[in-house]
Structures are given as structure tokens and as C-alpha cells.
Design an enzyme around this catalytic site. Sequence first.
Site, short mmCIF file in Angstrom:
data_model
loop_
_atom_site.label_atom_id
_atom_site.label_comp_id
_atom_site.label_asym_id
_atom_site.label_seq_id
_atom_site.Cartn_x
_atom_site.Cartn_y
_atom_site.Cartn_z
N HIS A 93 0.83 -1.21 0.00
CA HIS A 93 0.00 0.00 0.00
C HIS A 93 0.87 1.26 0.00
CE1 HIS A 93 0.89 0.65 4.25
NE2 HIS A 93 0.34 -0.50 4.60
N CYS A 130 2.83 -4.85 6.64
CA CYS A 130 2.64 -4.62 5.21
C CYS A 130 3.91 -4.09 4.56
CB CYS A 130 1.49 -3.64 4.98
SG CYS A 130 -0.12 -4.25 5.55
#
Length: 334
Positions: free
Chosen positions: A146, A154
Amino acid sequence: MRNALRTAAVAALAVLLSSCVSSVLEVDGKATRPVPAALKAEMSRKAMSPAAPILIRIFKQESELEVWKRDRSGKFALLKTYPMCRWSGKLGPKTRTGDRQAPEGFYHVSAGMLNPNSQYYLSFNLGYPNRLESALGYTGEALMVHGACSSSGCFALTDQGVAEIYAVAREALAGGQGSFQVQAFPFRMTPGNMAKNGSDPNFAFWSDLKRGYDIFEVTRRQPKVSACGGRYVFDREFEGGEPRDVLAACPPALNGDDPKIAAKTQADTVTAGNLISTGTALSAHAYADGGMHPSFRKLLKRDGQADLAKRTSMTSVPISRPDAALADPHSPDE
């Protein structure tokens, strides 16, 4: 009644936008913006079509994400390398919810895993845990690539960077690619890096990952990923088809190793062994909590976290654990 429905819809939207979970809603068109002209020109120069299949490789230690695309020769060629602003955890696989580990392994991303309404601009779900990880009892969900410079398991790029990758992935999936493969590695699987990490408890796991890495390095094609015996297995055809129980022993294989790939693996093993035996292997790095590409770390040191947040996120998402990011071991050129 109408007011109640409106209130419920607003509440649902608020929940949706506060997570990284995929959704079909579209709010401002960012997910449908075209591939940038400069990137399309690069595709043309490299004999690639915007609709051609892609493959992504991620390297934690180097904090880099590579986008590869199939060219007219039928093989994958490197389109662009993106510096990652943040990943969390340490080198090694993710095994449980809350461990802050960014995952390592082989994943496949389909159109339904693209998230146009991510909390972090745009994102796509890696699909962790995959079939092997689920069988091993690993837990966690919504592990993403992201935007922004904040991570809790992430891989975070800038908003601009993830927007480019998102557009390239969207066009490949729209062009007929059912899903694209993501290969997430602890580091570039060179003999030097393997020697440096030879005493790590994850070394056997990383040796399995390297087999898939070597296939791509030699052939520039996507390896076929299977699992049995509790580990990844690549480019194998088995009697009776794909193994149903990935923890059971592998069934007899109908094919062996490609000689060129086997030769590379063997040569790398010998080189790594020589580095260890001669005492010239470098020592492994220890991470406080994940890494940051040197280009961003320099900006963080020079300008501070508020300025870097503005540079990497359109909404100035705060940098996650900036002190740990500064403790990320420096690259040789820093």
C-alpha cells in the site's frame, strides 16, 4: 427511516475506509487513473504491452519492490524498481497475528484483491496466509502492499509509487491475466547473502525460497508453485496431480530439475560455502522493527518525520516507528 438508512450507510463507509480490506466502492477515481505516460513509453521501449502479464518481486533487506512484465519474447523483463518506504518486523516469515512481520513466500493476487479504498491511498492484498501457511497454522490477515510510509506487517511505498503499480496491475488483470505472482524474499538470494545468514533459524526456509528465485533468475518465467512436505516445491508434476495434504510427504514427481537451474543452485551453494569457510562472509544485520530504503532514510534524518510524511502520503500519514526506521542497517553506500 430514510435518515436511519443514511446514517447506517455513512457508518458503513467509515468502517470501510478505516481498513485495508477490499471493496467495490469507488470514491474519487484514483483506482481508474491510467498508467502514467512515461511508464507506458518505457513499456513500449522494452517491447511490452500494457495488457501483458506482470510479476512482482519484493526484497526486505534492500527495501525494494520490482515490477516485471512479459515482453514480446514471452519472457519477463524488469519494468521498474520502486524503493519501499517502510516494512515492519524482521527478516523471516510471518507466523502469527500481531507479530508485525511482513510476510515472505509466494502469493497470487487476483482482481478482487485490489483495494481502491484503502486507508493508505491504494493497496492490494497479498493473500496471506496462503495454502502452505494456513496448513502450518500461521495466522494473520489483510497483509498489503500500500501507499504512505507506515507498516504493521505490510509493504509500504509512497502514494505515487503504489498508484503506478496499481494501474499496471489493473491493466494486466483486465488484459486476461487471472492473477499475478508476488515473490516476497528476505533479501536478494545471492551467495553472499545466503552465507551471511547461514546460521539463521530460517535458513532452511530461505533455501526453499531460493529454488523459486533461481528458476526466475535463470529462465525469466514464472515458477509453478506447489507445496508438500511442509515446504514450497517448484516446477514439479506429481503422480495423481497436485498434493492435497501439503504437510504430508511429497508424492513421486514425474519430472526432475532443469539442468541449468540445478547448476546455478549448486554453484551458488559452493560459493556461499567458500565464503563461510574462508571467514569472508559478512555478518547478518539485526532489525529493530523493519526497514526503510536508504533514499527515504536520508530524508528522514535530514528533514524529520513530518516532512517525510508529506512527501510520501497525500494525507500525511505518520511514519510508523521512525526510530526503528533510522536503526535500519545502512547500505554500503551510506
